[in-house]
Design a protein around this motif. Sequence first.
Motif, PDB file in Angstrom:
ATOM      1  N   ALA A   1      27.646  50.695  42.838  1.00 57.00           N
ATOM      2  CA  ALA A   1      28.224  50.076  41.649  1.00 57.00           C
ATOM      3  C   ALA A   1      28.858  48.721  41.997  1.00 57.00           C
ATOM      4  N   ILE A   2      29.503  48.674  43.171  1.00 56.12           N
ATOM      5  CA  ILE A   2      30.110  47.409  43.598  1.00 56.12           C
ATOM      6  C   ILE A   2      29.032  46.352  43.815  1.00 56.12           C
ATOM      7  N   LEU A   3      27.936  46.737  44.479  1.00 57.88           N
ATOM      8  CA  LEU A   3      26.860  45.785  44.733  1.00 57.88           C
ATOM      9  C   LEU A   3      26.245  45.292  43.429  1.00 57.88           C
ATOM     10  N   ARG A   4      26.067  46.207  42.467  1.00 52.92           N
ATOM     11  CA  ARG A   4      25.489  45.806  41.183  1.00 52.92           C
ATOM     12  C   ARG A   4      26.425  44.885  40.404  1.00 52.92           C
ATOM     13  N   SER A   5      27.712  45.005  40.655  1.00 53.10           N
ATOM     14  CA  SER A   5      28.680  44.194  39.909  1.00 53.10           C
ATOM     15  C   SER A   5      28.765  42.762  40.425  1.00 53.10           C
ATOM     16  N   ILE A   6      28.353  42.538  41.680  1.00 56.15           N
ATOM     17  CA  ILE A   6      28.545  41.224  42.294  1.00 56.15           C
ATOM     18  C   ILE A   6      27.846  40.103  41.527  1.00 56.15           C
ATOM     19  N   PRO A   7      26.563  40.240  41.151  1.00 53.05           N
ATOM     20  CA  PRO A   7      25.939  39.144  40.389  1.00 53.05           C
ATOM     21  C   PRO A   7      26.660  38.857  39.076  1.00 53.05           C
ATOM     22  N   LYS A   8      27.123  39.893  38.404  1.00 52.76           N
ATOM     23  CA  LYS A   8      27.833  39.679  37.140  1.00 52.76           C
ATOM     24  C   LYS A   8      29.153  38.947  37.380  1.00 52.76           C
ATOM     25  N   MET A   9      29.852  39.319  38.450  1.00 47.64           N
ATOM     26  CA  MET A   9      31.125  38.656  38.743  1.00 47.64           C
ATOM     27  C   MET A   9      30.904  37.201  39.143  1.00 47.64           C
ATOM     28  N   LEU A  10      29.833  36.927  39.885  1.00 54.19           N
ATOM     29  CA  LEU A  10      29.534  35.546  40.267  1.00 54.19           C
ATOM     30  C   LEU A  10      29.185  34.704  39.039  1.00 54.19           C
ATOM     31  N   PHE A  12      30.274  35.300  36.015  1.00 52.70           N
ATOM     32  CA  PHE A  12      31.544  35.149  35.303  1.00 52.70           C
ATOM     33  C   PHE A  12      32.374  34.043  35.944  1.00 52.70           C
ATOM     34  N   LYS A  13      32.413  34.029  37.290  1.00 55.29           N
ATOM     35  CA  LYS A  13      33.146  32.991  38.003  1.00 55.29           C
ATOM     36  C   LYS A  13      32.536  31.615  37.733  1.00 55.29           C
ATOM     37  N   GLY A  14      31.204  31.548  37.648  1.00 56.65           N
ATOM     38  CA  GLY A  14      30.559  30.281  37.369  1.00 56.65           C
ATOM     39  C   GLY A  14      30.963  29.713  36.018  1.00 56.65           C
ATOM     40  N   LYS A  15      31.051  30.582  35.015  1.00 57.62           N
ATOM     41  CA  LYS A  15      31.495  30.130  33.690  1.00 57.62           C
ATOM     42  C   LYS A  15      32.949  29.664  33.748  1.00 57.62           C
ATOM     43  N   ASN A  16      33.798  30.412  34.444  1.00 46.40           N
ATOM     44  CA  ASN A  16      35.205  30.024  34.557  1.00 46.40           C
ATOM     45  C   ASN A  16      35.359  28.696  35.283  1.00 46.40           C
ATOM     46  N   ASP A  17      34.577  28.489  36.335  1.00 46.71           N
ATOM     47  CA  ASP A  17      34.656  27.233  37.083  1.00 46.71           C
ATOM     48  C   ASP A  17      34.108  26.070  36.262  1.00 46.71           C
ATOM     49  N   GLY A  18      33.151  26.351  35.383  1.00 48.53           N
ATOM     50  CA  GLY A  18      32.548  25.298  34.589  1.00 48.53           C
ATOM     51  C   GLY A  18      33.488  24.735  33.537  1.00 48.53           C
ATOM     52  N   ALA A  19      34.371  25.568  33.011  1.00 46.10           N
ATOM     53  CA  ALA A  19      35.282  25.113  31.953  1.00 46.10           C
ATOM     54  C   ALA A  19      36.223  24.008  32.433  1.00 46.10           C
ATOM     55  N   PRO A  20      36.898  24.165  33.575  1.00 44.80           N
ATOM     56  CA  PRO A  20      37.762  23.061  34.050  1.00 44.80           C
ATOM     57  C   PRO A  20      36.996  21.776  34.320  1.00 44.80           C
ATOM     58  N   LYS A  21      35.782  21.898  34.866  1.00 47.75           N
ATOM     59  CA  LYS A  21      34.984  20.703  35.131  1.00 47.75           C
ATOM     60  C   LYS A  21      34.648  19.985  33.832  1.00 47.75           C
ATOM     61  N   ASN A  34      44.865  26.728  39.189  1.00 51.64           N
ATOM     62  CA  ASN A  34      43.794  26.729  40.171  1.00 51.64           C
ATOM     63  C   ASN A  34      43.051  28.064  40.065  1.00 51.64           C
ATOM     64  N   SER A  35      41.812  28.034  39.619  1.00 49.97           N
ATOM     65  CA  SER A  35      41.064  29.279  39.412  1.00 49.97           C
ATOM     66  C   SER A  35      40.828  30.037  40.703  1.00 49.97           C
ATOM     67  N   ASN A  36      40.952  29.360  41.834  1.00 45.89           N
ATOM     68  CA  ASN A  36      40.772  30.029  43.126  1.00 45.89           C
ATOM     69  C   ASN A  36      42.079  30.593  43.678  1.00 45.89           C
ATOM     70  N   ASP A  37      43.154  30.432  42.939  1.00 44.51           N
ATOM     71  CA  ASP A  37      44.452  30.950  43.379  1.00 44.51           C
ATOM     72  C   ASP A  37      44.999  31.865  42.287  1.00 44.51           C
ATOM     73  N   LEU A  38      44.230  32.905  41.994  1.00 46.29           N
ATOM     74  CA  LEU A  38      44.599  33.874  40.974  1.00 46.29           C
ATOM     75  C   LEU A  38      45.363  35.023  41.633  1.00 46.29           C
ATOM     76  N   MET A  39      46.613  35.209  41.214  1.00 49.91           N
ATOM     77  CA  MET A  39      47.480  36.201  41.829  1.00 49.91           C
ATOM     78  C   MET A  39      47.614  37.423  40.913  1.00 49.91           C
ATOM     79  N   GLU A  40      47.827  38.578  41.526  1.00 46.04           N
ATOM     80  CA  GLU A  40      47.960  39.807  40.755  1.00 46.04           C
ATOM     81  C   GLU A  40      49.181  40.584  41.232  1.00 46.04           C
TER      82      GLU A  40
END
Length: 219
Positions: A1-10, A12-21, A34-40
Amino acid sequence: AILRSIPKMLAFKGKNDGAPKYLRKNVGVPVLVNSNDLMEAALDRYVGWRSFAEGMIDLRRRPEQVDAALEATYEHITKPAPGKRVSFPMAFAPVVSATYLGQRAYDRFFWPWFKKMCDEIIQSGGNVMIALEGTWGKSKYEYLNDFPKGTIMAFLEGDGIIEAKRVIGDNCVLCGGLDDTLVRSGTSEENIAAVKTVIDRCGTKGIMISSSKCLLSPN
């Protein structure tokens, strides 16, 4: 399930990175976080694993085990990555669990680990934008005064900016002030009047006018 989720997460990250640009290049709008400094928050991650319902029950039924789990969660998962940070754009820390906690649970399970995380970011040269999702209330958000002045921006979702400003003063930047229903359905005159009320009551220092949800559709 984790492996199958990776393309979807990538993707999703691409869309998030595209918005600031897009915002920087085409609109000239600076991106606050900073989208690369997301804290939880450690407690958010814990209840995410346990499920929200089970995790909240754990706080009452087996608090000592929760304490141990939060310590492990922080050290291995939510601890900020080492290294020098810049003051802008900021690290981003959206928080969910705090709004559902009574004061004693907030003091024991949430705040110590959350403050430790933010302190480490600040000590490495960064600032933090905290999204206070839901309604926190005065007794919780006044803890933001524990941080050095000018290091925290607090985005208010359910809390009123005028009351928060009265408690926090100029220690943190407060973001909010407009109800999203008013932005969506109110007249221009009603929105302008609401902004004027915020400025009259809060001044112009240390505030950023925003809708409460900050999620508006293109229409």
